[in-house]
Write an enzyme that holds these catalytic residues in place. Structure first.
Site, PDB file in Angstrom:
ATOM      1  N   SER A  31       0.815  -1.212   0.000  1.00  0.00           N
ATOM      2  CA  SER A  31       0.000   0.000   0.000  1.00  0.00           C
ATOM      3  C   SER A  31       0.853   1.268   0.000  1.00  0.00           C
ATOM      4  O   SER A  31       0.335   2.375   0.053  1.00  0.00           O
ATOM      5  CB  SER A  31      -0.921   0.001   1.219  1.00  0.00           C
ATOM      6  OG  SER A  31      -0.147   0.001   2.394  1.00  0.00           O
ATOM      7  N   THR A 165      -0.968   3.179   5.090  1.00  0.00           N
ATOM      8  CA  THR A 165      -0.112   4.316   4.745  1.00  0.00           C
ATOM      9  C   THR A 165       1.083   4.240   5.676  1.00  0.00           C
ATOM     10  O   THR A 165       0.932   3.824   6.818  1.00  0.00           O
ATOM     11  CB  THR A 165      -0.854   5.653   5.027  1.00  0.00           C
ATOM     12  OG1 THR A 165      -2.085   5.658   4.311  1.00  0.00           O
ATOM     13  CG2 THR A 165      -0.030   6.849   4.622  1.00  0.00           C
ATOM     14  N   THR A 183       1.864   6.962   0.407  1.00  0.00           N
ATOM     15  CA  THR A 183       0.919   5.883   0.119  1.00  0.00           C
ATOM     16  C   THR A 183       0.650   5.804  -1.379  1.00  0.00           C
ATOM     17  O   THR A 183       0.903   6.762  -2.109  1.00  0.00           O
ATOM     18  CB  THR A 183      -0.429   6.131   0.854  1.00  0.00           C
ATOM     19  OG1 THR A 183      -1.300   5.014   0.660  1.00  0.00           O
ATOM     20  CG2 THR A 183      -1.117   7.384   0.342  1.00  0.00           C
ATOM     21  N   ARG A 193      -8.390  10.392  -7.763  1.00  0.00           N
ATOM     22  CA  ARG A 193      -8.774  10.452  -6.350  1.00  0.00           C
ATOM     23  C   ARG A 193      -7.546  10.745  -5.486  1.00  0.00           C
ATOM     24  O   ARG A 193      -6.474  10.193  -5.673  1.00  0.00           O
ATOM     25  CB  ARG A 193      -9.389   9.123  -5.932  1.00  0.00           C
ATOM     26  CG  ARG A 193      -9.764   9.020  -4.439  1.00  0.00           C
ATOM     27  CD  ARG A 193      -8.669   8.386  -3.613  1.00  0.00           C
ATOM     28  NE  ARG A 193      -9.107   8.147  -2.227  1.00  0.00           N
ATOM     29  CZ  ARG A 193      -8.316   7.698  -1.269  1.00  0.00           C
ATOM     30  NH1 ARG A 193      -7.040   7.448  -1.511  1.00  0.00           N
ATOM     31  NH2 ARG A 193      -8.772   7.507  -0.049  1.00  0.00           N
ATOM     32  N   THR A 216      -3.855   6.864   9.416  1.00  0.00           N
ATOM     33  CA  THR A 216      -3.924   5.842   8.376  1.00  0.00           C
ATOM     34  C   THR A 216      -5.348   5.308   8.321  1.00  0.00           C
ATOM     35  O   THR A 216      -6.074   5.398   9.299  1.00  0.00           O
ATOM     36  CB  THR A 216      -2.935   4.686   8.653  1.00  0.00           C
ATOM     37  OG1 THR A 216      -2.995   3.757   7.576  1.00  0.00           O
ATOM     38  CG2 THR A 216      -3.253   3.949   9.950  1.00  0.00           C
ATOM     39  N   GLY A 217      -5.752   4.795   7.172  1.00  0.00           N
ATOM     40  CA  GLY A 217      -7.081   4.201   7.072  1.00  0.00           C
ATOM     41  C   GLY A 217      -7.886   4.768   5.928  1.00  0.00           C
ATOM     42  O   GLY A 217      -7.344   5.096   4.873  1.00  0.00           O
TER      43      GLY A 217
END
Length: 305
Positions: A31, A165, A183, A193, A216-217
């Site tokens: 990622s 990330t 990321t 995006r 992160t997430g």
């Protein structure tokens, strides 16, 4: 890597750049860096930011294409421009002017992730209120003539398994703070995006008078709350880093109870903590700490709230 940079006399920004850069090389979790998270057209694009907590300068790049060292390019935005954020093709052109080579970010792994997704009728994806039905088809999509908004019944499509990330907070010996993120974003995202990672105050934030934080997430949800900025402001008011992180997560929970996300926080004295939102399959958050009291980098774990 970041800790070694500090120990050998490098600056806090050097440590963040090299630490996040190491993750780009290692393709952490698939990622971060090249060869992961192909978008809807099969391309891997990168987002990164770096922040100097002394000057409050930020350098960031988003939707960066064909350049592997995103955090390195973000650093050059601070050093060689009066801007904060460069995006897309123009960010790539800037990178080339700064001496970064054009390289293909696609790998056999990212191509196979992409074709697997196409073969499964492009599931999951990030479309809503379109025809044909995005839960059954690859499109091309058009908007409904009459839009009927329906509440999302499903929990976040992002999870610990398909999105993460590298976020880093570095505190120097004199209390100077720097932070950064890198990321390749959400897998199967719409081209163009941009998530929370390259946005100051969302992906990370550093202020040498208060502290630093990184998130992160699910960036599409988290960026709406500027969690890193908010966590630093809580620490400025004297809130313990762990509690500051928890308060930030709780604020988001009110609006998106099922979101996937975590925040790490550290204050000027070197105290640190983290918090995460508890969802099925994500009940604990692991993060790494290096400091003079530890003989080696150590993994820490917190239970999600």
């Amino acid at each position: 890597t970041a800790w070694r940079v500090l120990e050998s006399g490098g600056s806090e920004l050097d440590a963040v750049e090299r630490g996040c850069g190491q993750c780009e090389i290692d393709q952490c979790d698939g990622s971060v860096g090249y060869g992961g998270s192909p978008d809807e057209s099969g391309e891997t694009t990168l987002d990164a930011m770096i922040m100097d907590g002394n000057t409050m300068e930020v350098g960031a790049v988003a939707d960066l294409r064909r350049v592997k060292n995103a955090i390195g390019v973000a650093r050059k935005v601070i050093e060689h421009t009066k801007h904060t954020l460069l995006v897309g093709e123009s960010a790539s052109l800037f990178a080339v002017k700064m001496g970064f080579p054009y390289e293909d970010l696609t790998t056999r792994k990212s191509l196979s992730l992409y074709s697997e997704w196409l073969n499964q009728s492009c599931q999951p994806n990030y479309w809503k209120n379109v025809v044909p039905d995005s839960s059954k088809s690859c499109g091309p999509y058009k908007r409904h003539e009459e839009v009927t908004y329906k509440e999302e019944q499903t929990s976040s499509q992002r999870s610990v398994h398909n999105h993460d990330t590298i976020g880093m907070v570095v505190i120097g010996v004199s209390g100077t703070i720097a932070s950064g993120t890198s990321t390749n974003g959400a897998i199967h995202k719409l081209p163009g995006r941009v998530g929370d990672s390259p946005i100051a105050g969302a992906g990370s934030y550093a202020d040498s008078t208060a502290g630093g934080a990184a998130a992160t997430g699910d960036g599409d949800i988290m960026m709406r709350f500027l969690p890193s900025y908010q966590a630093v402001e809580y620490m400025r008011m004297g809130t313990d880093p762990t509690v500051a992180c928890q308060k930030v997560i709780s604020r988001i929970q009110k609006y998106a109870p099922k979101f996937f996300g975590a925040v790490i926080c550290a204050n000027t004295t070197g105290s640190y903590g983290a918090a995460c939102n508890k969802t099925p399959g994500f009940t604990q958050f692991h993060f790494m700490v290096s400091n003079p009291l530890l003989s080696q980098p150590t993994e820490q774990v917190v239970d999600c709230i």
